[in-house]
Motif scaffolding. Structure first.
Motif, PDB file in Angstrom:
ATOM      1  N   GLY A   5       0.761  -1.248   0.000  1.00  0.00           N
ATOM      2  CA  GLY A   5       0.000   0.000   0.000  1.00  0.00           C
ATOM      3  C   GLY A   5       0.789   1.293   0.000  1.00  0.00           C
ATOM      4  O   GLY A   5       0.208   2.376   0.090  1.00  0.00           O
ATOM      5  N   ALA A   6       2.118   1.227  -0.101  1.00  0.00           N
ATOM      6  CA  ALA A   6       2.919   2.455  -0.150  1.00  0.00           C
ATOM      7  C   ALA A   6       2.574   3.264  -1.393  1.00  0.00           C
ATOM      8  O   ALA A   6       2.437   2.722  -2.488  1.00  0.00           O
ATOM      9  N   LYS A   7       2.439   4.578  -1.224  1.00  0.00           N
ATOM     10  CA  LYS A   7       2.112   5.484  -2.326  1.00  0.00           C
ATOM     11  C   LYS A   7       3.175   6.562  -2.532  1.00  0.00           C
ATOM     12  O   LYS A   7       3.342   7.076  -3.636  1.00  0.00           O
ATOM     13  N   GLN A   8       3.845   6.963  -1.451  1.00  0.00           N
ATOM     14  CA  GLN A   8       4.891   7.981  -1.507  1.00  0.00           C
ATOM     15  C   GLN A   8       6.125   7.439  -0.791  1.00  0.00           C
ATOM     16  O   GLN A   8       6.043   7.029   0.373  1.00  0.00           O
ATOM     17  N   VAL A   9       7.260   7.455  -1.481  1.00  0.00           N
ATOM     18  CA  VAL A   9       8.492   6.873  -0.937  1.00  0.00           C
ATOM     19  C   VAL A   9       9.633   7.860  -1.151  1.00  0.00           C
ATOM     20  O   VAL A   9       9.852   8.340  -2.270  1.00  0.00           O
ATOM     21  N   ILE A  10      10.349   8.167  -0.084  1.00  0.00           N
ATOM     22  CA  ILE A  10      11.543   9.002  -0.185  1.00  0.00           C
ATOM     23  C   ILE A  10      12.745   8.235   0.349  1.00  0.00           C
ATOM     24  O   ILE A  10      12.713   7.714   1.463  1.00  0.00           O
ATOM     25  N   ARG A  11      13.785   8.185  -0.464  1.00  0.00           N
ATOM     26  CA  ARG A  11      15.046   7.586  -0.001  1.00  0.00           C
ATOM     27  C   ARG A  11      15.840   8.627   0.769  1.00  0.00           C
ATOM     28  O   ARG A  11      16.090   9.737   0.288  1.00  0.00           O
ATOM     29  N   VAL A  12      16.234   8.285   1.987  1.00  0.00           N
ATOM     30  CA  VAL A  12      17.174   9.073   2.776  1.00  0.00           C
ATOM     31  C   VAL A  12      18.491   8.296   2.740  1.00  0.00           C
ATOM     32  O   VAL A  12      18.644   7.290   3.430  1.00  0.00           O
ATOM     33  N   GLY A  13      19.394   8.757   1.885  1.00  0.00           N
ATOM     34  CA  GLY A  13      20.606   7.985   1.662  1.00  0.00           C
ATOM     35  C   GLY A  13      21.869   8.800   1.798  1.00  0.00           C
ATOM     36  O   GLY A  13      21.861   9.947   2.239  1.00  0.00           O
ATOM     37  N   SER A  14      22.974   8.178   1.407  1.00  0.00           N
ATOM     38  CA  SER A  14      24.268   8.852   1.394  1.00  0.00           C
ATOM     39  C   SER A  14      24.831   8.794  -0.016  1.00  0.00           C
ATOM     40  O   SER A  14      24.447   7.951  -0.829  1.00  0.00           O
ATOM     41  N   GLY A  35      28.306  16.624   4.497  1.00  0.00           N
ATOM     42  CA  GLY A  35      27.053  16.916   5.163  1.00  0.00           C
ATOM     43  C   GLY A  35      26.083  17.735   4.345  1.00  0.00           C
ATOM     44  O   GLY A  35      24.937  17.925   4.757  1.00  0.00           O
ATOM     45  N   ASP A  36      26.511  18.259   3.190  1.00  0.00           N
ATOM     46  CA  ASP A  36      25.566  18.934   2.295  1.00  0.00           C
ATOM     47  C   ASP A  36      24.554  17.910   1.774  1.00  0.00           C
ATOM     48  O   ASP A  36      24.871  16.721   1.621  1.00  0.00           O
ATOM     49  N   LEU A  37      23.350  18.380   1.481  1.00  0.00           N
ATOM     50  CA  LEU A  37      22.328  17.508   0.907  1.00  0.00           C
ATOM     51  C   LEU A  37      22.320  17.620  -0.614  1.00  0.00           C
ATOM     52  O   LEU A  37      22.539  18.687  -1.179  1.00  0.00           O
ATOM     53  N   ILE A  38      22.060  16.507  -1.256  1.00  0.00           N
ATOM     54  CA  ILE A  38      21.795  16.472  -2.695  1.00  0.00           C
ATOM     55  C   ILE A  38      20.343  16.053  -2.872  1.00  0.00           C
ATOM     56  O   ILE A  38      19.958  14.937  -2.502  1.00  0.00           O
ATOM     57  N   ILE A  39      19.537  16.980  -3.375  1.00  0.00           N
ATOM     58  CA  ILE A  39      18.131  16.694  -3.659  1.00  0.00           C
ATOM     59  C   ILE A  39      18.053  16.271  -5.116  1.00  0.00           C
ATOM     60  O   ILE A  39      18.374  17.040  -6.024  1.00  0.00           O
ATOM     61  N   VAL A  40      17.673  15.037  -5.333  1.00  0.00           N
ATOM     62  CA  VAL A  40      17.787  14.424  -6.661  1.00  0.00           C
ATOM     63  C   VAL A  40      16.602  14.812  -7.537  1.00  0.00           C
ATOM     64  O   VAL A  40      15.439  14.602  -7.172  1.00  0.00           O
ATOM     65  N   GLU A  41      16.919  15.359  -8.703  1.00  0.00           N
ATOM     66  CA  GLU A  41      15.895  15.622  -9.712  1.00  0.00           C
ATOM     67  C   GLU A  41      15.793  14.466 -10.704  1.00  0.00           C
ATOM     68  O   GLU A  41      14.704  14.148 -11.182  1.00  0.00           O
ATOM     69  N   ALA A  42      16.931  13.839 -10.994  1.00  0.00           N
ATOM     70  CA  ALA A  42      16.965  12.701 -11.921  1.00  0.00           C
ATOM     71  C   ALA A  42      18.258  11.944 -11.671  1.00  0.00           C
ATOM     72  O   ALA A  42      19.146  12.417 -10.951  1.00  0.00           O
ATOM     73  N   GLU A  89      22.853  13.624   7.793  1.00  0.00           N
ATOM     74  CA  GLU A  89      21.842  12.559   7.815  1.00  0.00           C
ATOM     75  C   GLU A  89      20.582  13.011   8.543  1.00  0.00           C
ATOM     76  O   GLU A  89      19.464  12.750   8.099  1.00  0.00           O
ATOM     77  N   GLN A  90      20.782  13.709   9.655  1.00  0.00           N
ATOM     78  CA  GLN A  90      19.633  14.220  10.401  1.00  0.00           C
ATOM     79  C   GLN A  90      18.829  15.219   9.562  1.00  0.00           C
ATOM     80  O   GLN A  90      17.595  15.187   9.528  1.00  0.00           O
ATOM     81  N   ASN A  91      19.535  16.100   8.857  1.00  0.00           N
ATOM     82  CA  ASN A  91      18.861  17.082   8.012  1.00  0.00           C
ATOM     83  C   ASN A  91      18.107  16.410   6.869  1.00  0.00           C
ATOM     84  O   ASN A  91      16.996  16.827   6.510  1.00  0.00           O
ATOM     85  N   ALA A  92      18.707  15.383   6.284  1.00  0.00           N
ATOM     86  CA  ALA A  92      18.037  14.653   5.209  1.00  0.00           C
ATOM     87  C   ALA A  92      16.773  13.973   5.724  1.00  0.00           C
ATOM     88  O   ALA A  92      15.729  13.973   5.056  1.00  0.00           O
ATOM     89  N   THR A  93      16.870  13.404   6.919  1.00  0.00           N
ATOM     90  CA  THR A  93      15.704  12.751   7.525  1.00  0.00           C
ATOM     91  C   THR A  93      14.568  13.743   7.753  1.00  0.00           C
ATOM     92  O   THR A  93      13.412  13.480   7.400  1.00  0.00           O
ATOM     93  N   LEU A  94      14.896  14.896   8.330  1.00  0.00           N
ATOM     94  CA  LEU A  94      13.869  15.900   8.623  1.00  0.00           C
ATOM     95  C   LEU A  94      13.269  16.466   7.337  1.00  0.00           C
ATOM     96  O   LEU A  94      12.068  16.752   7.277  1.00  0.00           O
ATOM     97  N   ALA A  95      14.100  16.616   6.305  1.00  0.00           N
ATOM     98  CA  ALA A  95      13.582  17.090   5.014  1.00  0.00           C
ATOM     99  C   ALA A  95      12.588  16.086   4.435  1.00  0.00           C
ATOM    100  O   ALA A  95      11.518  16.465   3.919  1.00  0.00           O
ATOM    101  N   ALA A  96      12.915  14.799   4.515  1.00  0.00           N
ATOM    102  CA  ALA A  96      12.019  13.768   3.993  1.00  0.00           C
ATOM    103  C   ALA A  96      10.711  13.718   4.782  1.00  0.00           C
ATOM    104  O   ALA A  96       9.627  13.606   4.189  1.00  0.00           O
ATOM    105  N   LEU A  97      10.800  13.800   6.102  1.00  0.00           N
ATOM    106  CA  LEU A  97       9.599  13.781   6.919  1.00  0.00           C
ATOM    107  C   LEU A  97       8.704  14.990   6.605  1.00  0.00           C
ATOM    108  O   LEU A  97       7.477  14.869   6.523  1.00  0.00           O
TER     109      LEU A  97
END
Length: 241
Positions: free
Chosen positions: A81-90, A101-108, A228-236
């Motif tokens: 039943g998952a509809k929205q999935v975000i990978r929090v990765g390295s 520690g910079d984030l990369i927000i993936v467009e493609a 990692e913490q910032n990526a997690t909070l961004a995904a949430l």
């Protein structure tokens, strides 16, 4: 109710909003940001929990290393039943201006892994859901978090003989970083009709030794731990805004 063979959960346990990550230990760290946390399953590389954030239910699932196991996790999550999935990765940076520690927000993503190729030809694009990307960017702007948005490359091994040459090639093409799962998740997610995005924490500087960078990552006091913490909070935020 059908319990999935690898994740060992069924449709009554998985929420429509899901965070996936590679490392099972990262599931525990993500859980620190949730309330009412319940352990769902722990089998092979797959650890699953459910909790609440911003008054909404969230499932967190580890996928292990690489495209093949990430796709297995995604397929079984979608069947539950998952509809929205975000990978929090390295990721390892492929540009000099991406700091630890910079984030990369993936467009493609460049599809240099074999998992998604078993589904569809390599000329099918791997691209993120625009609404989820918008949420990741919105959070990062609000928090004044250093981030970069654009294309990453997903691959199958750190240790090929011509790794440096490959990295330099994609560096010259403007690709931001490299991981092992994103392109497979974006491709198969699109084929299955679910929204998928990826936010990656940079753990290796461009042209830094990969083994040293990953060793540094385990140190909780480093910039990468904060990333990692910032990526997690961004995904949430993106999943629950």
């Amino acid at each position: 109710m059908n319990k999935q063979p690898h994740l060992c959960v069924d449709e009554t346990q998985v929420t429509d909003k899901v965070i996936v990550c590679g490392d099972p230990a990262r599931v525990n760290r993500i859980a620190e940001h949730l309330s009412d946390v319940v352990s769902l399953a722990n089998n092979r590389e797959f650890r699953l929990i459910r909790g609440r954030y911003n008054q909404q239910d969230i499932t967190v699932c580890s996928t292990g290393i690489g495209a093949a196991s990430a796709i297995i996790a995604l397929e079984e999550l979608v069947m539950c039943g998952a509809k929205q999935v975000i990978r929090v990765g390295s990721a390892g940076a492929l540009q000099h201006d991406i700091a630890m520690g910079d984030l990369i927000i993936v467009e493609a993503a460049v599809r240099d892994e074999g998992g998604s190729a078993s589904y569809i030809s390599p000329n099918y694009p791997a691209y993120s859901d625009i609404d989820l990307v918008s949420g990741l960017v919105e959070f990062s702007n609000k928090m004044l978090q250093n981030y970069h948005r654009g294309i990453v490359r997903s691959h199958d091994s750190f240790y090929i003989d011509n790794e440096l040459d490959v990295c330099r090639y994609w560096h010259e093409k403007g690709v931001l970083g490299a991981d092992m799962e994103t392109s497979a998740l974006l491709t198969v997610g699109r084929l299955r009709g679910v929204q998928v995005a990826s936010v990656l924490n940079n753990v290796v500087l461009y042209e830094q030794d990969v083994q040293q960078g990953i060793s540094d990552y385990v140190d909780e006091g480093t910039l990468t731990s904060q990333g990692e913490q910032n990526a997690t909070l961004a995904a949430l935020y993106a999943l629950t805004r």
